[in-house]
Scaffold this motif. Structure first.
Motif, mmCIF file in Angstrom:
data_model
loop_
_atom_site.group_PDB
_atom_site.id
_atom_site.type_symbol
_atom_site.label_atom_id
_atom_site.label_comp_id
_atom_site.label_asym_id
_atom_site.label_seq_id
_atom_site.Cartn_x
_atom_site.Cartn_y
_atom_site.Cartn_z
ATOM 1 N N ASP A 61 0.834 -1.207 0.000
ATOM 2 C CA ASP A 61 0.000 0.000 0.000
ATOM 3 C C ASP A 61 0.868 1.256 0.000
ATOM 4 O OD1 ASP A 61 -2.202 -1.644 0.027
ATOM 5 O OD2 ASP A 61 -2.835 -1.116 2.067
ATOM 6 N N TRP A 62 1.964 1.229 0.738
ATOM 7 C CA TRP A 62 2.877 2.380 0.819
ATOM 8 C C TRP A 62 3.547 2.635 -0.526
ATOM 9 C CZ3 TRP A 62 8.521 1.837 1.189
ATOM 10 C CH2 TRP A 62 9.171 3.049 1.400
ATOM 11 N N VAL A 63 4.056 1.590 -1.152
ATOM 12 C CA VAL A 63 4.815 1.759 -2.390
ATOM 13 C C VAL A 63 3.888 1.872 -3.608
ATOM 14 C CG1 VAL A 63 5.230 -0.664 -2.996
ATOM 15 C CG2 VAL A 63 6.984 1.023 -3.472
ATOM 16 N N GLY A 64 2.668 1.341 -3.503
ATOM 17 C CA GLY A 64 1.705 1.471 -4.590
ATOM 18 C C GLY A 64 1.811 0.427 -5.668
ATOM 19 N N ASP A 65 2.690 -0.543 -5.514
ATOM 20 C CA ASP A 65 2.872 -1.562 -6.542
ATOM 21 C C ASP A 65 3.337 -2.862 -5.898
ATOM 22 O OD1 ASP A 65 3.472 -3.138 -8.737
ATOM 23 O OD2 ASP A 65 5.141 -1.896 -9.423
ATOM 24 N N PRO A 66 2.492 -3.884 -5.834
ATOM 25 C CA PRO A 66 2.920 -5.159 -5.250
ATOM 26 C C PRO A 66 4.144 -5.750 -5.952
ATOM 27 C CG PRO A 66 0.546 -5.152 -5.580
ATOM 28 C CD PRO A 66 1.085 -3.909 -6.244
ATOM 29 N N GLY A 67 4.304 -5.454 -7.237
ATOM 30 C CA GLY A 67 5.449 -5.958 -7.988
ATOM 31 C C GLY A 67 6.771 -5.320 -7.590
ATOM 32 N N ALA A 68 6.724 -4.259 -6.789
ATOM 33 C CA ALA A 68 7.951 -3.600 -6.337
ATOM 34 C C ALA A 68 8.643 -4.390 -5.226
ATOM 35 C CB ALA A 68 7.645 -2.179 -5.862
ATOM 36 N N VAL A 69 7.928 -5.320 -4.609
ATOM 37 C CA VAL A 69 8.525 -6.152 -3.557
ATOM 38 C C VAL A 69 9.373 -7.215 -4.243
ATOM 39 C CG1 VAL A 69 8.089 -7.732 -1.637
ATOM 40 C CG2 VAL A 69 6.601 -5.738 -1.982
ATOM 41 N N VAL A 70 10.686 -7.176 -4.015
ATOM 42 C CA VAL A 70 11.582 -8.129 -4.671
ATOM 43 C C VAL A 70 12.022 -9.253 -3.740
ATOM 44 C CG1 VAL A 70 12.377 -6.454 -6.382
ATOM 45 C CG2 VAL A 70 13.629 -6.708 -4.253
ATOM 46 N N GLU A 71 11.795 -9.073 -2.440
ATOM 47 C CA GLU A 71 12.170 -10.098 -1.466
ATOM 48 C C GLU A 71 11.318 -9.889 -0.221
ATOM 49 O OE1 GLU A 71 16.103 -10.595 1.224
ATOM 50 O OE2 GLU A 71 16.462 -10.433 -0.935
ATOM 51 N N TYR A 72 10.883 -10.990 0.392
ATOM 52 C CA TYR A 72 10.071 -10.891 1.604
ATOM 53 C C TYR A 72 10.211 -12.178 2.394
ATOM 54 C CZ TYR A 72 5.814 -10.394 4.499
ATOM 55 O OH TYR A 72 4.922 -10.306 5.534
ATOM 56 N N GLY A 73 10.448 -12.050 3.669
ATOM 57 C CA GLY A 73 10.555 -13.220 4.530
ATOM 58 C C GLY A 73 10.176 -12.889 5.958
ATOM 59 N N VAL A 74 9.685 -13.893 6.660
ATOM 60 C CA VAL A 74 9.303 -13.737 8.060
ATOM 61 C C VAL A 74 9.651 -15.010 8.823
ATOM 62 C CG1 VAL A 74 7.332 -12.275 7.428
ATOM 63 C CG2 VAL A 74 6.952 -14.676 7.940
ATOM 64 N N ARG A 75 9.629 -14.884 10.131
ATOM 65 C CA ARG A 75 9.620 -16.045 11.024
ATOM 66 C C ARG A 75 8.311 -15.972 11.782
ATOM 67 N NH1 ARG A 75 15.520 -15.511 13.175
ATOM 68 N NH2 ARG A 75 16.612 -16.520 11.465
ATOM 69 N N PHE A 76 7.629 -17.088 11.866
ATOM 70 C CA PHE A 76 6.383 -17.132 12.610
ATOM 71 C C PHE A 76 6.728 -17.370 14.079
ATOM 72 C CE2 PHE A 76 5.366 -18.579 8.311
ATOM 73 C CZ PHE A 76 4.416 -17.631 7.967
ATOM 74 N N THR A 77 6.365 -16.425 14.938
ATOM 75 C CA THR A 77 6.737 -16.520 16.347
ATOM 76 C C THR A 77 5.584 -16.905 17.261
ATOM 77 O OG1 THR A 77 6.381 -14.148 16.627
ATOM 78 C CG2 THR A 77 8.622 -14.862 16.121
ATOM 79 N N ARG A 78 4.363 -16.593 16.835
ATOM 80 C CA ARG A 78 3.190 -16.852 17.665
ATOM 81 C C ARG A 78 1.973 -16.864 16.747
ATOM 82 N NH1 ARG A 78 2.925 -15.937 22.893
ATOM 83 N NH2 ARG A 78 4.809 -14.700 22.869
ATOM 84 N N PRO A 79 1.048 -17.788 16.979
ATOM 85 C CA PRO A 79 -0.133 -17.818 16.112
ATOM 86 C C PRO A 79 -1.101 -16.681 16.430
ATOM 87 C CG PRO A 79 -0.320 -19.503 17.792
ATOM 88 C CD PRO A 79 1.049 -18.882 17.949
ATOM 89 N N VAL A 80 -1.899 -16.323 15.444
ATOM 90 C CA VAL A 80 -2.984 -15.367 15.633
ATOM 91 C C VAL A 80 -4.217 -16.188 15.988
ATOM 92 C CG1 VAL A 80 -4.470 -13.664 14.515
ATOM 93 C CG2 VAL A 80 -2.009 -13.685 14.030
ATOM 94 N N VAL A 81 -4.619 -16.093 17.255
ATOM 95 C CA VAL A 81 -5.779 -16.831 17.745
ATOM 96 C C VAL A 81 -7.031 -16.040 17.365
ATOM 97 C CG1 VAL A 81 -6.933 -17.750 19.793
ATOM 98 C CG2 VAL A 81 -4.423 -17.806 19.626
ATOM 99 N N VAL A 82 -7.989 -16.723 16.738
ATOM 100 C CA VAL A 82 -9.197 -16.064 16.236
ATOM 101 C C VAL A 82 -10.410 -16.600 16.996
ATOM 102 C CG1 VAL A 82 -10.593 -15.559 14.200
ATOM 103 C CG2 VAL A 82 -8.103 -15.828 13.972
ATOM 104 N N PRO A 83 -10.957 -15.796 17.915
ATOM 105 C CA PRO A 83 -12.118 -16.254 18.679
ATOM 106 C C PRO A 83 -13.368 -16.361 17.812
ATOM 107 C CG PRO A 83 -11.610 -13.969 19.219
ATOM 108 C CD PRO A 83 -10.529 -14.457 18.296
ATOM 109 N N ASN A 84 -14.318 -17.147 18.294
ATOM 110 C CA ASN A 84 -15.564 -17.359 17.557
ATOM 111 C C ASN A 84 -16.586 -16.306 17.968
ATOM 112 O OD1 ASN A 84 -17.455 -18.485 15.900
ATOM 113 N ND2 ASN A 84 -17.968 -20.172 17.273
ATOM 114 N N ASP A 85 -16.359 -15.082 17.513
ATOM 115 C CA ASP A 85 -17.284 -13.980 17.779
ATOM 116 C C ASP A 85 -17.246 -13.022 16.590
ATOM 117 O OD1 ASP A 85 -14.940 -12.433 18.024
ATOM 118 O OD2 ASP A 85 -14.984 -12.451 20.201
ATOM 119 N N ASP A 86 -18.010 -11.968 16.659
ATOM 120 C CA ASP A 86 -18.059 -11.023 15.541
ATOM 121 C C ASP A 86 -16.827 -10.124 15.474
ATOM 122 O OD1 ASP A 86 -20.525 -12.012 14.790
ATOM 123 O OD2 ASP A 86 -21.640 -10.515 15.951
#
Length: 142
Positions: free
Chosen positions: A73-98
């Motif tokens: 969104d900042w750069v305005g072009d998804p194709g401008a990303v030439v490299e991307y990596g992460v480490r997953f450290t903790r899950p995103v817990v999604v409760p059963n509510d609205d």
């Protein structure tokens, strides 16, 4: 599409506009359909708890995709990303509510490289805890 952010206007320490992303169980169902990842830890509370999770969790790739949106969104072009990596450290817990869960993402330019490239460090937090570690992207600017 061309990157809307110019290399000359960006310095080390430039902060990207932060964003917050809501994740609900409905979001997870839609993502499962799009990705083909129907692992029950992403939709079945009973199964998730039986395997030691606190509740249903968001797909790791979904969390990763939401985080990089701050950069695209900042750069305005998804194709401008030439490299991307992460480490997953903790899950995103999604409760059963609205309300679901909120993933808060911020980014900072950590280094200017050659050839109009910058390295961006991302921080993704849910419930006050980092969910991605060592999350960074290399982006080609205009």
């Amino acid at each position: 599409m061309t990157a809307k952010v110019g290399y000359g206007s960006v310095e080390k320490g430039t902060e990207l506009p932060p964003q917050t992303f809501r994740v609900t169980r409905a979001t997870l169902v839609r993502y499962a359909g799009a990705s083909g990842d129907f692992n029950p830890i992403h939709w079945n509370e009973k199964f998730a708890r039986e395997v030691g999770l606190p509740d249903v969790i968001a797909h790791g790739m979904f969390t990763m995709a939401e985080a990089i949106r701050v950069v695209t969104d900042w750069v305005g072009d998804p194709g401008a990303v030439v490299e991307y990596g992460v480490r997953f450290t903790r899950p995103v817990v999604v409760p059963n509510d609205d309300e679901g869960a909120l993933i808060e993402v911020s980014g900072t330019v950590t280094e200017k490289l050659e050839d109009n490239l910058v390295r961006v460090g991302l921080v993704a937090v849910c419930d006050g805890k980092k969910v991605l570690g060592v999350s960074r992207a290399v982006v080609r600017l205009a």
